[in-house]
Design a protein around this motif. Structure first.
Motif, PDB file in Angstrom:
ATOM      1  N   SER A  97      -0.031   7.941   6.842  1.00  0.00           N
ATOM      2  CA  SER A  97      -0.187   7.377   5.496  1.00  0.00           C
ATOM      3  C   SER A  97      -1.224   8.153   4.704  1.00  0.00           C
ATOM      4  O   SER A  97      -1.038   8.429   3.506  1.00  0.00           O
ATOM      5  CB  SER A  97      -0.592   5.906   5.588  1.00  0.00           C
ATOM      6  N   ASP A  98      -2.327   8.510   5.349  1.00  0.00           N
ATOM      7  CA  ASP A  98      -3.374   9.243   4.640  1.00  0.00           C
ATOM      8  C   ASP A  98      -3.012  10.712   4.459  1.00  0.00           C
ATOM      9  O   ASP A  98      -3.448  11.351   3.487  1.00  0.00           O
ATOM     10  CB  ASP A  98      -4.711   9.097   5.373  1.00  0.00           C
ATOM     11  N   PHE A  99      -2.227  11.259   5.390  1.00  0.00           N
ATOM     12  CA  PHE A  99      -1.692  12.608   5.172  1.00  0.00           C
ATOM     13  C   PHE A  99      -0.859  12.612   3.894  1.00  0.00           C
ATOM     14  O   PHE A  99      -1.005  13.497   3.044  1.00  0.00           O
ATOM     15  CB  PHE A  99      -0.838  13.042   6.365  1.00  0.00           C
ATOM     16  N   ALA A 100      -0.002  11.612   3.756  1.00  0.00           N
ATOM     17  CA  ALA A 100       0.860  11.532   2.569  1.00  0.00           C
ATOM     18  C   ALA A 100       0.051  11.340   1.298  1.00  0.00           C
ATOM     19  O   ALA A 100       0.381  11.901   0.247  1.00  0.00           O
ATOM     20  CB  ALA A 100       1.864  10.393   2.726  1.00  0.00           C
ATOM     21  N   ALA A 101      -1.030  10.548   1.380  1.00  0.00           N
ATOM     22  CA  ALA A 101      -1.858  10.294   0.196  1.00  0.00           C
ATOM     23  C   ALA A 101      -2.415  11.589  -0.376  1.00  0.00           C
ATOM     24  O   ALA A 101      -2.571  11.725  -1.595  1.00  0.00           O
ATOM     25  CB  ALA A 101      -2.995   9.343   0.551  1.00  0.00           C
ATOM     26  N   ALA A 102      -2.717  12.544   0.486  1.00  0.00           N
ATOM     27  CA  ALA A 102      -3.235  13.834   0.035  1.00  0.00           C
ATOM     28  C   ALA A 102      -2.114  14.828  -0.264  1.00  0.00           C
ATOM     29  O   ALA A 102      -2.212  15.622  -1.204  1.00  0.00           O
ATOM     30  CB  ALA A 102      -4.180  14.420   1.087  1.00  0.00           C
ATOM     31  N   PRO A 139       2.292   5.586   0.790  1.00  0.00           N
ATOM     32  CA  PRO A 139       1.531   5.294   2.013  1.00  0.00           C
ATOM     33  C   PRO A 139       1.356   3.803   2.285  1.00  0.00           C
ATOM     34  O   PRO A 139       1.385   3.372   3.446  1.00  0.00           O
ATOM     35  CB  PRO A 139       0.174   5.967   1.750  1.00  0.00           C
ATOM     36  N   SER A 140       1.177   2.998   1.240  1.00  0.00           N
ATOM     37  CA  SER A 140       0.977   1.560   1.459  1.00  0.00           C
ATOM     38  C   SER A 140       2.225   0.916   2.043  1.00  0.00           C
ATOM     39  O   SER A 140       2.134   0.055   2.928  1.00  0.00           O
ATOM     40  CB  SER A 140       0.585   0.867   0.144  1.00  0.00           C
ATOM     41  N   LEU A 141       3.391   1.311   1.561  1.00  0.00           N
ATOM     42  CA  LEU A 141       4.638   0.770   2.101  1.00  0.00           C
ATOM     43  C   LEU A 141       4.852   1.227   3.536  1.00  0.00           C
ATOM     44  O   LEU A 141       5.276   0.444   4.404  1.00  0.00           O
ATOM     45  CB  LEU A 141       5.818   1.195   1.221  1.00  0.00           C
TER      46      LEU A 141
END
Length: 201
Positions: A97-102, A139-141
């Motif tokens: 999720s955090d990889f995707a956020a960046a 990422p939240s989903l």
């Protein structure tokens, strides 16, 4: 070299040990922020109502490409495992999720040729869509769907609350922290050997 927007930056270089060191430092900083600078809720372990690290993940992705995304991933794996939010095998999956956020804003700024200093209306639109909204919604989903599937989120109502609180908090930090960082610090980052103009260098 001078970019289309008139800013000076160092010419493109290949991947170097400096990128590995940079990634390790960013991961360390992010893990500390995740551990000590998040305002948490009790909806689900590891879900924060206000998560300042997200703003830095987005900015690191925009400035440092894939290295910023890797650092975001590693930072959550370390912090979440240390804090007991999840066992390591699950953390390896959840931390995407955090990889995707960046990575989402990193990819958007490169593919759509946006200026990280947010000088044009186009840059602002790309940042709002990909750096504020999509870098949070996707990422939240993903994260909360996994927690719902394994029973850590007890109901659909709690799932909606987790997703909504996640996104509201992220919209705040990526606006209040992310925008000033990009506007003020980007020119200095671009002139350094650390700036990643493409994906890895």
């Amino acid at each position: 070299m001078v970019s289309e927007s008139g800013e000076t930056y160092l010419p493109k270089r290949g991947v170097s040990p400096l990128h590995i060191v940079l990634t390790a430092v960013m991961a360390g900083v992010l893990s500390l922020m995740i551990l000590f600078a998040a305002i948490t809720t009790t909806v689900v372990p590891g879900v924060a109502a206000l998560y300042p690290a997200t703003a830095f993940e987005v900015v690191f992705g925009i400035w440092f490409g894939v290295w910023g995304a890797l650092a975001s991933y590693i930072g959550l794996v370390i912090a979440g495992t240390y804090a007991g939010w999840f066992p390591l095998p699950l953390g390896v999956v959840l931390s995407l999720s955090d990889f995707a956020a960046a990575f989402i804003p990193a990819a958007a700024f490169r593919l759509l040729k946006a200026d990280p200093a947010l000088k044009r209306a186009k840059d602002w639109v790309i940042y709002i869509v990909f750096g504020i909204v999509l870098s949070s919604v996707i990422p939240s989903l993903y994260y909360n769907s996994i927690n719902l599937a394994i029973g850590w989120i007890p109901s659909w109502e709690a799932f909606v609350l987790a997703v909504v609180s996640w996104n509201i908090g992220n919209y705040i930090v990526t606006s209040v922290i992310g925008i000033p960082l990009l506007k003020i610090v980007t020119p200095y980052v671009k002139r350094s050997a650390l700036y990643v103009q493409h994906w890895f260098s």
